[in-house]
Design a protein around this motif. Structure first.
Motif, PDB file in Angstrom:
ATOM      1  N   TYR A 137       0.833  -1.206   0.000  1.00  0.00           N
ATOM      2  CA  TYR A 137       0.000   0.000   0.000  1.00  0.00           C
ATOM      3  C   TYR A 137       0.869   1.258   0.000  1.00  0.00           C
ATOM      4  N   THR A 138       1.879   1.277   0.849  1.00  0.00           N
ATOM      5  CA  THR A 138       2.762   2.449   0.972  1.00  0.00           C
ATOM      6  C   THR A 138       3.473   2.740  -0.339  1.00  0.00           C
ATOM      7  N   SER A 139       3.910   1.695  -1.034  1.00  0.00           N
ATOM      8  CA  SER A 139       4.614   1.909  -2.309  1.00  0.00           C
ATOM      9  C   SER A 139       3.679   2.489  -3.365  1.00  0.00           C
ATOM     10  N   VAL A 140       2.409   2.083  -3.355  1.00  0.00           N
ATOM     11  CA  VAL A 140       1.432   2.627  -4.294  1.00  0.00           C
ATOM     12  C   VAL A 140       1.110   4.078  -3.940  1.00  0.00           C
ATOM     13  N   ALA A 141       0.838   4.322  -2.678  1.00  0.00           N
ATOM     14  CA  ALA A 141       0.426   5.656  -2.237  1.00  0.00           C
ATOM     15  C   ALA A 141       1.503   6.709  -2.461  1.00  0.00           C
ATOM     16  N   ASN A 142       2.766   6.307  -2.322  1.00  0.00           N
ATOM     17  CA  ASN A 142       3.868   7.260  -2.440  1.00  0.00           C
ATOM     18  C   ASN A 142       4.638   7.167  -3.751  1.00  0.00           C
ATOM     19  N   ARG A 143       4.302   6.155  -4.565  1.00  0.00           N
ATOM     20  CA  ARG A 143       4.901   5.980  -5.889  1.00  0.00           C
ATOM     21  C   ARG A 143       6.414   5.769  -5.868  1.00  0.00           C
ATOM     22  N   VAL A 144       6.906   5.190  -4.781  1.00  0.00           N
ATOM     23  CA  VAL A 144       8.333   4.893  -4.655  1.00  0.00           C
ATOM     24  C   VAL A 144       8.510   3.583  -3.888  1.00  0.00           C
ATOM     25  N   PRO A 145       9.648   2.919  -4.069  1.00  0.00           N
ATOM     26  CA  PRO A 145       9.931   1.750  -3.244  1.00  0.00           C
ATOM     27  C   PRO A 145      10.001   2.156  -1.771  1.00  0.00           C
ATOM     28  N   THR A 146       9.524   1.280  -0.905  1.00  0.00           N
ATOM     29  CA  THR A 146       9.530   1.619   0.512  1.00  0.00           C
ATOM     30  C   THR A 146      10.937   1.739   1.080  1.00  0.00           C
ATOM     31  N   ALA A 147      11.924   1.111   0.456  1.00  0.00           N
ATOM     32  CA  ALA A 147      13.308   1.263   0.916  1.00  0.00           C
ATOM     33  C   ALA A 147      13.759   2.716   0.811  1.00  0.00           C
ATOM     34  N   VAL A 148      13.271   3.440  -0.189  1.00  0.00           N
ATOM     35  CA  VAL A 148      13.595   4.865  -0.342  1.00  0.00           C
ATOM     36  C   VAL A 148      13.000   5.648   0.825  1.00  0.00           C
ATOM     37  N   LEU A 149      11.775   5.293   1.204  1.00  0.00           N
ATOM     38  CA  LEU A 149      11.108   5.999   2.289  1.00  0.00           C
ATOM     39  C   LEU A 149      11.763   5.745   3.638  1.00  0.00           C
ATOM     40  N   ALA A 150      12.403   4.593   3.805  1.00  0.00           N
ATOM     41  CA  ALA A 150      13.049   4.274   5.074  1.00  0.00           C
ATOM     42  C   ALA A 150      14.049   5.356   5.458  1.00  0.00           C
ATOM     43  N   ASP A 151      14.856   5.798   4.517  1.00  0.00           N
ATOM     44  CA  ASP A 151      15.841   6.847   4.802  1.00  0.00           C
ATOM     45  C   ASP A 151      15.187   8.222   4.923  1.00  0.00           C
ATOM     46  N   LEU A 152      14.217   8.501   4.073  1.00  0.00           N
ATOM     47  CA  LEU A 152      13.586   9.825   4.069  1.00  0.00           C
ATOM     48  C   LEU A 152      12.746  10.099   5.307  1.00  0.00           C
ATOM     49  N   THR A 153      12.280   9.043   5.975  1.00  0.00           N
ATOM     50  CA  THR A 153      11.399   9.232   7.127  1.00  0.00           C
ATOM     51  C   THR A 153      12.122   9.156   8.463  1.00  0.00           C
ATOM     52  N   LYS A 154      13.434   9.000   8.451  1.00  0.00           N
ATOM     53  CA  LYS A 154      14.198   9.011   9.698  1.00  0.00           C
ATOM     54  C   LYS A 154      14.111  10.401  10.327  1.00  0.00           C
ATOM     55  N   PRO A 155      14.311  10.509  11.642  1.00  0.00           N
ATOM     56  CA  PRO A 155      14.316  11.839  12.276  1.00  0.00           C
ATOM     57  C   PRO A 155      15.288  12.777  11.555  1.00  0.00           C
ATOM     58  N   GLY A 156      14.804  13.938  11.213  1.00  0.00           N
ATOM     59  CA  GLY A 156      15.603  14.909  10.477  1.00  0.00           C
ATOM     60  C   GLY A 156      15.530  14.737   8.974  1.00  0.00           C
ATOM     61  N   GLY A 157      14.930  13.644   8.513  1.00  0.00           N
ATOM     62  CA  GLY A 157      14.800  13.382   7.085  1.00  0.00           C
ATOM     63  C   GLY A 157      13.741  14.262   6.452  1.00  0.00           C
ATOM     64  N   GLU A 158      13.782  14.326   5.138  1.00  0.00           N
ATOM     65  CA  GLU A 158      12.867  15.163   4.375  1.00  0.00           C
ATOM     66  C   GLU A 158      11.397  14.840   4.651  1.00  0.00           C
ATOM     67  N   LEU A 159      11.095  13.576   4.916  1.00  0.00           N
ATOM     68  CA  LEU A 159       9.715  13.159   5.171  1.00  0.00           C
ATOM     69  C   LEU A 159       9.520  12.638   6.597  1.00  0.00           C
ATOM     70  N   ALA A 160      10.330  13.114   7.532  1.00  0.00           N
ATOM     71  CA  ALA A 160      10.195  12.692   8.930  1.00  0.00           C
ATOM     72  C   ALA A 160       8.757  12.919   9.380  1.00  0.00           C
ATOM     73  N   GLY A 161       8.216  11.950  10.057  1.00  0.00           N
ATOM     74  CA  GLY A 161       6.836  12.049  10.515  1.00  0.00           C
ATOM     75  C   GLY A 161       5.828  11.412   9.581  1.00  0.00           C
ATOM     76  N   LEU A 162       6.238  11.004   8.380  1.00  0.00           N
ATOM     77  CA  LEU A 162       5.316  10.395   7.429  1.00  0.00           C
ATOM     78  C   LEU A 162       4.691   9.105   7.948  1.00  0.00           C
ATOM     79  N   PRO A 163       5.481   8.183   8.504  1.00  0.00           N
ATOM     80  CA  PRO A 163       4.841   6.938   8.916  1.00  0.00           C
ATOM     81  C   PRO A 163       3.713   7.218   9.911  1.00  0.00           C
TER      82      PRO A 163
END
Length: 134
Positions: free
Chosen positions: A57-83
């Protein structure tokens, strides 16, 4: 995304897991993130039935592999707080593109959980290969 293709994708992921010695759960969703097919190997982790569909679901909703989101959603990351309650930002989820590729539309997604992150990604890639060569 139809059921027959989704089941073939699940089987490809399970076969790859067998080659790697992993016990996984795999989910295939349509372009709306709705579950089309799901398989859980005997002995797979209890979290797989939640995480695998969540990754798909996450890969469809965000149009990217979830491995990419793992780094972006870390504290201080561009998408921190997304999960949140619905997004699973761990490797193992891949969007599946229409015939136009990444410039086209997302036609569905696959999510795998139960192995290491590398195993989950490898199994998801095996399923995605079935999609690309359909």
């Amino acid at each position: 995304m139809d059921l027959e293709l989704a089941l073939r994708m699940c089987e490809a992921a399970v076969k790859q897991a067998g080659r790697e010695g992993a016990k996984i759960a795999v989910a295939v969703v349509d372009d709306g993130g709705h579950l089309v097919a799901f398989q859980r190997m005997d002995g797979a982790a209890i979290a797989g039935p939640v995480l695998a569909p969540g990754k798909a679901y996450t890969s469809v909703a965000n149009r990217v592999p979830t491995a990419v989101l793992a780094d972006l959603t870390k504290p201080g990351g561009e998408l921190a707080g997304l999960p949140g309650d619905r997004f699973v930002c761990l490797g193992g989820g891949l969007p599946l593109w229409s015939d136009q590729g990444e410039n086209g539309r997302v036609a569905g997604g696959v999510g795998v959980s139960g192995g290491t992150v590398a195993q989950d990604v490898s199994c998801a890639e095996a399923a995605a290969l079935v999609w690309r060569t359909r």
